[in-house]
Scaffold this active site. Structure first.
Site, short mmCIF file in Angstrom:
data_model
loop_
_atom_site.label_atom_id
_atom_site.label_comp_id
_atom_site.label_asym_id
_atom_site.label_seq_id
_atom_site.Cartn_x
_atom_site.Cartn_y
_atom_site.Cartn_z
N HIS A 116 -62.84 -6.99 -9.32
CA HIS A 116 -61.39 -6.77 -9.79
C HIS A 116 -61.05 -7.59 -11.04
O HIS A 116 -59.85 -7.47 -11.51
CB HIS A 116 -60.41 -7.00 -8.82
CG HIS A 116 -60.59 -6.08 -7.62
ND1 HIS A 116 -60.24 -6.49 -6.25
CD2 HIS A 116 -61.25 -5.09 -7.14
CE1 HIS A 116 -60.70 -5.49 -5.46
NE2 HIS A 116 -61.15 -4.68 -6.11
N CYS A 148 -49.12 -7.90 -28.76
CA CYS A 148 -50.34 -8.33 -29.92
C CYS A 148 -49.55 -8.90 -31.03
O CYS A 148 -48.81 -8.21 -31.71
CB CYS A 148 -50.96 -7.21 -29.91
SG CYS A 148 -52.41 -7.29 -31.19
N ASN A 209 -62.54 -14.04 9.00
CA ASN A 209 -61.16 -13.72 8.88
C ASN A 209 -60.56 -14.05 9.83
O ASN A 209 -60.57 -14.06 10.94
CB ASN A 209 -61.23 -12.19 8.41
CG ASN A 209 -60.13 -11.85 7.54
OD1 ASN A 209 -60.15 -12.55 6.31
ND2 ASN A 209 -59.23 -11.04 8.03
#
Ligand code: OAD
Ligand code: ZN
Length: 243
Positions: A116, A148, A209
């Site tokens: 990701h 920017c 988990n």
């Protein structure tokens, strides 16, 4: 069960590990869908990471960034991150992380795919100019939405938002299918296509988990516990087995 797993690791040549936000919770970085997750508590919604919403209203993401970037900067690897590095003593280790923090890198893990993306770099969506994490950390506190300095375009972090393709999926799938042992650590396995990687695993499948996941049935070893406690236990069993 953990003894059998230890044997499988000692006999393995290659280990692939998929990690999710749960592995960084003990480092102070909240997860998304866990008990105190940022979606669970309603603090943020999935829209924060949705590309259409980002383009329409980038402030939503940058509010999250103002809260989280200082934490990403100071957070240190957990016991579980360090254990993954230690596993390199036993086999080739390949980590595929869904996390945008840099804790596997800080722990020194050699092979990492950031499925990701991560917070290391950001880019102007108009001219492509690159901005480092340090530059962004300053910019986000100067402007509510950073632009920017070269062309005025919107700056976007190199994070994969919902609606964008993940990075290096084919390479990740090969790492998983070539591995003798596959771990899924601290991920709810709710997000596609990361959760599909489980289906590529041909070796022993291990899930750790705190909560149940919908895919637990697809694993050979299932541990519902804190990852750092699990890592400490497995580490000492492995050390015993090696001597
Ligand atoms: P989730 O928040 O969905 O899942 C984290 C899991 O870790 C939960 O099931 C928790 O129960 C578990 N957990 C938390 N702390 C733990 C601990 N100390 N020990 C063991 N388990 C623990 O996070 P991901 O599966 O990583 O996308 O979420 C996938 C993606 O959804 C993320 O990458 C993010 C999000 O939208 C983007 O940022 C693009
Ligand atoms: Zn630009």
């Amino acid at each position: 069960m953990i003894d059998d797993l230890s044997k499988a690791i000692l006999n393995s040549q290659s280990i692939a590990i998929l990690t999710g936000a749960g592995i960084s919770v003990n480092a102070g970085i909240p997860d998304f869908r866990g008990e105190q997750g940022i979606y669970t508590t309603g603090k943020y919604s999935e829209h924060v990471f949705d590309i259409d919403y980002f383009v329409e209203d980038p402030k939503r993401f940058y509010d999250f960034a103002r809260e989280m970037y200082p934490i990403f900067e100071s957070a240190q690897p957990t016991k579980a991150h360090k254990f993954i590095k230690e596993l390199e003593k036993y086999a080739e280790v390949y980590v595929i992380t869904q996390n945008i923090d840099l804790l596997h890198k800080k722990a020194g893990t050699k092979n990492v795919i950031y499925l990701h993306g991560c917070v290391k770099d950001s880019f102007c969506m108009n001219c492509g100019k690159q901005f480092s994490f340090d530059e962004m950390k300053t910019l986000i506190f100067k402007e509510s939405v950073p632009h920017c300095d070269k062309c005025g375009g919107l700056i976007k972090p190199d994070i994969v938002f919902f609606g964008e393709p993940v990075k290096d999926f084919d390479k990740a799938a090969k790492w998983v299918s070539d591995a003798d042992v596959f771990f899924s650590l601290g991920t709810s396995l709710e997000v596609y296509p990361a959760n599909m990687l489980v289906d590529f695993a041909k070796g022993a499948r291990v899930i750790v988990n705190k909560q149940l996941t919908r895919m637990d049935d697809e694993f050979d070893f299932v541990f519902h516990e804190d990852l750092d406690e699990f890592a400490s236990k497995l580490e000492s069993i492995l050390k015993g087995g090696k001597e």
